[in-house]
Design an enzyme around this catalytic site. Structure first.
Site, PDB file in Angstrom:
ATOM      1  N   CYS A   1       0.902  -1.304  -0.030  1.00 45.12           N
ATOM      2  CA  CYS A   1       0.067  -0.045  -0.048  1.00 45.12           C
ATOM      3  C   CYS A   1       1.079   0.931  -0.065  1.00 45.12           C
ATOM      4  O   CYS A   1       2.017   1.243   0.272  1.00 45.12           O
ATOM      5  CB  CYS A   1      -0.870  -0.270   1.472  1.00 45.12           C
ATOM      6  SG  CYS A   1      -1.913  -1.420   1.285  1.00 45.12           S
ATOM      7  N   VAL A   2       0.274   2.390  -0.203  1.00 47.64           N
ATOM      8  CA  VAL A   2       0.972   3.563  -0.360  1.00 47.64           C
ATOM      9  C   VAL A   2       0.393   4.657   0.724  1.00 47.64           C
ATOM     10  O   VAL A   2      -1.049   4.716   0.558  1.00 47.64           O
ATOM     11  CB  VAL A   2       1.238   4.348  -1.704  1.00 47.64           C
ATOM     12  CG1 VAL A   2       1.827   5.561  -1.550  1.00 47.64           C
ATOM     13  CG2 VAL A   2       1.670   3.107  -2.758  1.00 47.64           C
TER      14      VAL A   2
END
Lengths: 151, 211
Positions: free
Chosen positions: A10-11
């Site tokens: 994820c970011v």
């Protein structure tokens, strides 16, 4: 202070307006685009997609007084946790490089919104924990190995 | 698109899933017992339907550093399997297997990660082969991937794949322990919604056969 624990592929995207010292943090799960017709399904969350979450976050800052031309972005995450096995073709059928694709989608979306990317710590094969101080714009990235850096 | 909610899971269904996983776990525990020569205790599996963002918490806390061994399941039934060892347990397991735990607390040598990956492979295969016999369906595990990192970061990888289809997932969690509590671990099975239907049908047939 906003925090995202244990980011893998994820970011985390922090948007910050230094002029009025206002910021927000988004947690991007998927590059998008968000499929149509998801609304109404139980637990539906469009904000897991880059193309939905970033405009929503920017909008939330703007209605609280942020000036879009001043807003900066700092991002972290997008690791490829099982890269060694993926490269060996071990996880056949699993979409490769999801971390990279998330980072790419976030960069593209920031470009579309005209938000400059002030700093980033992305890729690799280690997880990260991100702490973002909305008042100062300080963006701290720590990893499981005990290392940390302010970007 | 199939959603878990369309399946209308009742307590009887969840009970059947727990029973199936218990049998799989029993098989895996026997394999582990044979490898390390220590008895292994099992707890009753738990089934939970949770939204994707709550999964890391279920895995024991997002920031906790763990060894995660991940396998993708292919065949008639598809899904994800994750075997999680807390850091200390991974060290005790390596001490039992290789005669010495890693010196570095936060790094694994090539030999140690290879040993853990192999353990994961054996445990997952024995778990899945029990399910295969029980359900009369084919389950093919992928080569295991290994990560030594924060639990949240490891589970991200699975959640992203699930996230493309669903916002909630069914998690079947089975805990085991051995060697006086020095060795603990959790098995997580996350079947795809479509496969869950197949599992439940097979379980129904099974229950009718027994009755």
């Amino acid at each position: 202070m906003l925090k995202v624990f244990g980011l893998g592929s994820c970011v985390a995207v922090a948007l910050y307006d230094p002029g009025i010292r206002l910021g927000g943090l988004a947690h991007i799960l998927l590059p998008g685009p968000a499929p149509h017709g998801g609304e109404g399904r139980s637990g539906w969350n469009a904000l897991k997609y880059a193309d939905q979450a970033l405009p929503a976050l920017l909008h939330a800052l703007v209605i609280r007084g942020a000036e879009p031309s001043r807003v900066l972005a700092k991002i972290a995450g997008g690791a490829n946790m099982f890269s060694a096995t993926e490269e060996a073709g071990g996880l056949a059928g699993v979409k490769h490089g999801i971390g990279d694709r998330n980072v790419e989608a976030v960069r593209r979306e920031l470009g579309r919104l005209g938000i400059p990317l002030a700093a980033e710590d992305v890729g690799g094969d280690r997880g990260r924990t991100v702490t973002f101080e909305t008042a100062t714009g300080r963006f701290l990235v720590a990893n499981a190995g005990g290392g940390s850096q302010v970007i | 698109m199939t959603d878990y909610c369309d399946l209308k899971l009742s307590e009887i269904h969840l009970d059947a899933l727990r029973e199936i996983c218990n049998i799989g776990m029993g098989n895996a525990a026997t394999a582990l017992n044979q490898m390390i020569g220590r008895p292994i205790e099992l707890s009753i599996p738990e089934t939970t339907l949770v939204s994707l963002c709550d999964v890391p918490e279920l895995m024991g806390g997002t920031e906790k550093v763990v060894v995660g061994i991940y396998l993708k399941i292919w065949g008639d039934i598809q899904g994800n399997m994750l075997l999680v060892f807390p850091r200390e347990s991974a060290r005790s397991l390596l001490a039992l297997l290789t005669g010495g735990p890693p010196e570095e607390e936060l790094l694994l040598s090539e030999m140690h990660s290879s040993a853990l990956r192999e353990i994961g492979n054996i445990l997952a295969s024995s778990y899945l082969s029990a399910l295969e016999r029980l359900l009369g369906r084919t389950l093919i595990p992928s080569v295991p991937g290994l990560a030594f990192d924060m639990a949240g970061a490891i589970v991200d990888y699975i959640l992203i794949q699930l996230g493309e289809e669903v916002d909630q997932t069914l998690v079947i969690k089975a805990a085991f322990s051995g060697d006086g509590g020095r060795l603990t671990g959790n098995f997580f099975l996350l079947p795809d919604p479509r496969s869950l239907r197949i599992i439940l049908q097979a379980a129904k047939v099974m229950a009718e056969d027994m009755a």
